[in-house]
Scaffold this active site. Structure first.
Site, PDB file in Angstrom:
ATOM      1  N   GLY A  38       1.021  30.386  12.338  1.00 33.23           N
ATOM      2  CA  GLY A  38      -0.214  29.604  12.098  1.00 33.23           C
ATOM      3  C   GLY A  38      -0.650  28.816  13.199  1.00 33.23           C
ATOM      4  O   GLY A  38       0.225  28.353  14.184  1.00 33.23           O
ATOM      5  N   GLU A  98      10.276  27.482  12.870  1.00 32.59           N
ATOM      6  CA  GLU A  98       9.642  26.269  12.440  1.00 32.59           C
ATOM      7  C   GLU A  98      10.660  25.102  12.663  1.00 32.59           C
ATOM      8  O   GLU A  98      10.137  23.900  12.940  1.00 32.59           O
ATOM      9  CB  GLU A  98       9.416  26.440  11.042  1.00 32.59           C
ATOM     10  N   GLY A 153       3.922  32.403  10.440  1.00 34.14           N
ATOM     11  CA  GLY A 153       2.648  33.102   9.473  1.00 34.14           C
ATOM     12  C   GLY A 153       2.730  34.426   9.599  1.00 34.14           C
ATOM     13  O   GLY A 153       1.958  35.183   8.887  1.00 34.14           O
ATOM     14  N   ASP A 210       8.299  28.600   6.120  1.00 35.45           N
ATOM     15  CA  ASP A 210       7.468  28.573   4.978  1.00 35.45           C
ATOM     16  C   ASP A 210       6.989  29.983   4.850  1.00 35.45           C
ATOM     17  O   ASP A 210       7.470  30.878   4.927  1.00 35.45           O
ATOM     18  CB  ASP A 210       6.239  27.754   4.900  1.00 35.45           C
TER      19      ASP A 210
END
Length: 351
Positions: free
Chosen positions: A65, A136, A113, A144
């Site tokens: 992301g 991350e 992502g 996530d």
């Protein structure tokens, strides 16, 4: 419709191509919304039999992301970050529940992502160029986009190892662990896409026809050590185990782990522990959304993005700096559910 996503059809094959090469196709909110719009339109379109997701050009499928934008939002009111996460997680859930075959080409960098839009697909193609990771904890975030669901279901604590260290897996390792369903040489991808366009409903068979024999998965030789040393559910115990181990591999992983945000590592271990018990992927998305909306405001996330992606000094000042100083109450507060009016929701069409 954003130019960062190319949406086309080839016969009965719907095609979604990420088209932001200068950012290695890092996702932003308009990209997520454009992909969801196309998928929702094709879901009930009898003319479309399957969907293929890949990237248009450049050296990777998707680097994740747009976390720089998220950090800037998190340093303020966080509203833009929350809107992005809501759209991204809706896309993740839509792919997870999609009623038609989905195929993804994980050619090159596939991180964060990018993993979130790849792993829900039924046919997942890795190549010799694949580099898959959930990095991350190195920027003060957590794995996530469904990481709590997917990583917690990998065998032998490999998920915990990936979440804590951000380990990069190559195509052979992805195939070995089941993260990829097929290993196809890059040179065969164009022919594979042509075959998919000719017979979209037989995607798995087409992928099998072009599949090659992957080299030995490097991670295989370390699986016993990973299962043993990453078995604890506390960060302090994992570190202590690595410290007591006399091997180059353990020393390297220990050094890697010590470079990560202690808070993010503790959050990640808890996410995987709870994710393993969740009954539905929607429950996972709801929990991760609440967590993400809080984590973007933390010092470690803003600082991690600064150090690795903005100033690029690679010297983040984590606070707290050591696992022992991360209070249980701090972690608990990050995991508090959002009130119903603020909670994540799937698309009404697939709720």
């Amino acid at each position: 419709m954003t130019a960062d996503v190319l949406v086309t059809t080839e016969g009965a094959l719907g095609r979604i191509r990420l088209n932001r090469p200068r950012a290695i196709h890092a996702l932003n909110q308009p990209m997520c919304e454009a992909m969801s719009e196309a998928l929702l339109a094709w879901a009930n379109d009898p003319a479309i039999e399957a969907v293929l997701i890949d990237h248009a050009e450049g050296r990777g499928f998707c680097a994740g992301g747009d976390v720089v934008a998220l950090a800037r939002s998190g340093a303020g009111d966080g509203k833009e970050a929350a809107a992005f996460f809501h759209a991204e997680y809706r896309l993740n859930h839509l792919l997870f529940t999609y009623p038609k075959p989905t195929i993804v080409l994980m050619d090159g960098i596939t991180m964060g992502g990018g993993v979130g839009i790849a792993l829900p697909c039924q046919v997942r193609i890795a190549t010799e160029a694949t580099r898959l990771a959930m990095p991350e904890t190195g920027i003060g975030l957590f794995p996530d986009v469904g990481g709590g669901w997917y990583l917690s279901r990998l065998p032998g604590r490999v998920g915990q190892f990936m979440a804590l260290t951000g380990a990069r897996l190559d195509g052979a390792e992805c195939k070995y662990l089941g993260l990829a369903t097929h290993y196809v040489p890059q040179a065969s991808l164009a022919d594979l896409v042509e075959r998919l366009a000719a017979a979209p409903a037989r995607a798995a068979g087409a992928a099998g026809n072009f599949a090659g024999v992957p080299p030995t998965a490097r991670i295989e030789q370390n699986l016993t050590d990973i299962a043993r040393l990453f078995a604890p559910d506390t960060l302090e115990e994992v570190i202590a185990g690595l410290e007591a181990e006399d091997s180059e591999w353990a020393r390297a992983e220990l050094a890697t782990l010590r470079s990560k945000s202690p808070l993010s590592c503790k959050v990640s271990l808890r996410l995987l522990r709870e994710g393993a018990e969740r009954e539905t992927f929607a429950d996972e998305m709801r929990a991760e959304y609440a967590l993400a909306c809080r984590v973007v405001h933390t010092h470690d996330f803003v600082e991690g993005v600064r150090a690795l992606l903005i100033d690029k000094d690679n010297d983040p000042d984590w606070k707290p700096a050591v696992p022992e100083a991360v209070l249980d109450d701090t972690v608990d507060q990050l995991f508090v559910e959002l009130p119903p009016e603020e909670a994540w929701t799937p698309f009404p069409e697939i709720a």
